[in-house]
Design a protein around this motif. Structure first.
Motif, PDB file in Angstrom:
ATOM      1  N   MET A  25     -19.620  19.376  35.405  1.00  0.00           N
ATOM      2  CA  MET A  25     -20.085  18.180  34.987  1.00  0.00           C
ATOM      3  C   MET A  25     -18.623  17.411  34.837  1.00  0.00           C
ATOM      4  N   PRO A  26     -18.286  16.566  35.322  1.00  0.00           N
ATOM      5  CA  PRO A  26     -17.174  15.400  35.031  1.00  0.00           C
ATOM      6  C   PRO A  26     -17.187  15.375  33.604  1.00  0.00           C
ATOM      7  N   GLU A  27     -15.841  15.060  32.861  1.00  0.00           N
ATOM      8  CA  GLU A  27     -15.372  14.870  31.520  1.00  0.00           C
ATOM      9  C   GLU A  27     -15.994  13.640  30.927  1.00  0.00           C
ATOM     10  N   LYS A  28     -16.393  12.524  32.040  1.00  0.00           N
ATOM     11  CA  LYS A  28     -16.898  11.419  31.220  1.00  0.00           C
ATOM     12  C   LYS A  28     -18.265  11.481  31.200  1.00  0.00           C
ATOM     13  N   GLU A  29     -19.027  12.265  31.829  1.00  0.00           N
ATOM     14  CA  GLU A  29     -20.362  12.501  31.781  1.00  0.00           C
ATOM     15  C   GLU A  29     -20.693  13.533  30.711  1.00  0.00           C
ATOM     16  N   ARG A  30     -19.794  14.634  30.458  1.00  0.00           N
ATOM     17  CA  ARG A  30     -20.108  15.634  29.607  1.00  0.00           C
ATOM     18  C   ARG A  30     -20.290  15.098  28.237  1.00  0.00           C
ATOM     19  N   LYS A  31     -19.431  14.155  27.789  1.00  0.00           N
ATOM     20  CA  LYS A  31     -19.127  13.720  26.410  1.00  0.00           C
ATOM     21  C   LYS A  31     -20.244  12.699  26.253  1.00  0.00           C
ATOM     22  N   VAL A  32     -20.694  12.425  24.876  1.00  0.00           N
ATOM     23  CA  VAL A  32     -22.046  11.750  24.598  1.00  0.00           C
ATOM     24  C   VAL A  32     -21.084  10.594  24.028  1.00  0.00           C
ATOM     25  N   LYS A  33     -21.335   9.295  24.432  1.00  0.00           N
ATOM     26  CA  LYS A  33     -20.451   8.050  23.922  1.00  0.00           C
ATOM     27  C   LYS A  33     -21.058   7.633  22.582  1.00  0.00           C
ATOM     28  N   ILE A  34     -20.197   7.487  21.441  1.00  0.00           N
ATOM     29  CA  ILE A  34     -20.744   7.099  20.146  1.00  0.00           C
ATOM     30  C   ILE A  34     -20.004   5.748  20.199  1.00  0.00           C
ATOM     31  N   ASP A  35     -20.871   4.689  19.639  1.00  0.00           N
ATOM     32  CA  ASP A  35     -20.631   3.255  19.227  1.00  0.00           C
ATOM     33  C   ASP A  35     -19.925   3.135  18.105  1.00  0.00           C
ATOM     34  N   LYS A  36     -19.395   1.826  17.887  1.00  0.00           N
ATOM     35  CA  LYS A  36     -18.506   1.695  16.678  1.00  0.00           C
ATOM     36  C   LYS A  36     -19.496   1.878  15.365  1.00  0.00           C
ATOM     37  N   ARG A  37     -20.679   2.032  15.398  1.00  0.00           N
ATOM     38  CA  ARG A  37     -21.381   2.426  14.068  1.00  0.00           C
ATOM     39  C   ARG A  37     -21.043   3.817  13.615  1.00  0.00           C
ATOM     40  N   PHE A  38     -20.902   4.681  14.536  1.00  0.00           N
ATOM     41  CA  PHE A  38     -20.799   6.139  14.080  1.00  0.00           C
ATOM     42  C   PHE A  38     -19.253   6.551  14.234  1.00  0.00           C
ATOM     43  N   ARG A  39     -18.012   5.540  14.225  1.00  0.00           N
ATOM     44  CA  ARG A  39     -16.880   6.119  14.701  1.00  0.00           C
ATOM     45  C   ARG A  39     -16.174   6.696  13.496  1.00  0.00           C
ATOM     46  N   ALA A  40     -17.050   6.536  12.088  1.00  0.00           N
ATOM     47  CA  ALA A  40     -16.265   6.968  11.136  1.00  0.00           C
ATOM     48  C   ALA A  40     -16.345   8.403  10.869  1.00  0.00           C
ATOM     49  N   MET A  41     -17.218   9.221  11.652  1.00  0.00           N
ATOM     50  CA  MET A  41     -17.332  10.428  11.348  1.00  0.00           C
ATOM     51  C   MET A  41     -16.307  11.191  12.151  1.00  0.00           C
ATOM     52  N   PHE A  42     -15.279  10.593  12.842  1.00  0.00           N
ATOM     53  CA  PHE A  42     -14.277  11.315  13.496  1.00  0.00           C
ATOM     54  C   PHE A  42     -13.072  11.317  12.373  1.00  0.00           C
ATOM     55  N   HIS A  43     -13.261  10.576  11.248  1.00  0.00           N
ATOM     56  CA  HIS A  43     -11.877  10.462  10.308  1.00  0.00           C
ATOM     57  C   HIS A  43     -12.671  10.644   8.650  1.00  0.00           C
ATOM     58  N   ASP A  44     -13.762  10.650   8.429  1.00  0.00           N
ATOM     59  CA  ASP A  44     -14.421  10.723   7.325  1.00  0.00           C
ATOM     60  C   ASP A  44     -14.171  12.062   6.776  1.00  0.00           C
ATOM     61  N   LYS A  45     -13.937  12.052   5.478  1.00  0.00           N
ATOM     62  CA  LYS A  45     -13.942  13.517   4.845  1.00  0.00           C
ATOM     63  C   LYS A  45     -14.947  14.117   4.565  1.00  0.00           C
ATOM     64  N   LYS A  46     -16.280  13.160   4.568  1.00  0.00           N
ATOM     65  CA  LYS A  46     -17.611  14.102   4.152  1.00  0.00           C
ATOM     66  C   LYS A  46     -17.963  14.717   5.677  1.00  0.00           C
ATOM     67  N   PHE A  47     -17.400  14.538   6.812  1.00  0.00           N
ATOM     68  CA  PHE A  47     -17.797  15.152   8.040  1.00  0.00           C
ATOM     69  C   PHE A  47     -16.983  16.322   8.254  1.00  0.00           C
ATOM     70  N   LYS A  48     -15.916  16.411   7.630  1.00  0.00           N
ATOM     71  CA  LYS A  48     -14.996  17.424   7.715  1.00  0.00           C
ATOM     72  C   LYS A  48     -15.178  18.724   7.310  1.00  0.00           C
ATOM     73  N   LEU A  49     -15.619  19.813   7.694  1.00  0.00           N
ATOM     74  CA  LEU A  49     -15.522  21.164   7.183  1.00  0.00           C
ATOM     75  C   LEU A  49     -14.792  22.080   7.808  1.00  0.00           C
ATOM     76  N   ARG A  50     -14.089  22.860   6.773  1.00  0.00           N
ATOM     77  CA  ARG A  50     -13.121  24.020   7.517  1.00  0.00           C
ATOM     78  C   ARG A  50     -13.714  25.270   7.603  1.00  0.00           C
ATOM     79  N   TYR A  51     -13.870  25.880   8.716  1.00  0.00           N
ATOM     80  CA  TYR A  51     -14.407  27.221   8.993  1.00  0.00           C
ATOM     81  C   TYR A  51     -13.277  27.980   8.940  1.00  0.00           C
ATOM     82  N   THR A  52     -13.591  29.361   8.267  1.00  0.00           N
ATOM     83  CA  THR A  52     -12.590  30.449   8.106  1.00  0.00           C
ATOM     84  C   THR A  52     -13.099  31.609   8.977  1.00  0.00           C
ATOM     85  N   VAL A  53     -14.408  31.578   9.098  1.00  0.00           N
ATOM     86  CA  VAL A  53     -14.928  32.643  10.229  1.00  0.00           C
ATOM     87  C   VAL A  53     -15.847  32.020  11.028  1.00  0.00           C
ATOM     88  N   ASP A  54     -16.077  32.510  12.450  1.00  0.00           N
ATOM     89  CA  ASP A  54     -17.173  32.108  13.207  1.00  0.00           C
ATOM     90  C   ASP A  54     -18.430  32.794  12.775  1.00  0.00           C
TER      91      ASP A  54
END
Length: 107
Positions: A25-54
């Motif tokens: 699949m091309p990169e453009k089709e592979r990723k789901v497009k997110i509109d401006k209403r949900f762009r906060a999830m990329f930089h909001d601390k509520k959405f950020k979790l740090r993983y230590t083990v898989d």
């Protein structure tokens, strides 16, 4: 192990090269497009979790925001907005810090 060319030259697997079901699949089709209403999830601390083990218990060092960036993309019109908004947010934060600093000095 056989190389990819040897596998495709084999008569049993030659249809794989021509069948669109097996194309990457091309990169453009592979990723789901997110509109401006949900762009906060990329930089909001509520959405950020740090993983230590898989999931298998092996040690890793990554965050959930990396997964979000891997699977989701801002829509084209919103990516321009997000860059300008992030600049505006940093300017506002600097102004607030300066205002707090002046207020504390007065009292």
């Amino acid at each position: 192990m056989s190389s990819q060319e040897e596998i495709l030259s084999d008569g049993r697997f030659s249809c794989i090269a021509r069948d669109p079901r097996f194309w990457e699949m091309p990169e453009k089709e592979r990723k789901v497009k997110i509109d401006k209403r949900f762009r906060a999830m990329f930089h909001d601390k509520k959405f950020k979790l740090r993983y230590t083990v898989d999931k298998r218990g092996r040690p890793v060092n990554y965050t959930s925001t990396e997964n979000l960036r891997r699977f989701y993309a801002l829509s084209e019109s919103d990516s321009d907005l997000s860059e300008s908004d992030s600049k505006e947010l940093t300017v506002k934060k600097k102004k607030k810090k300066k205002a707090k600093g002046k207020g504390e000095a007065d009292s």
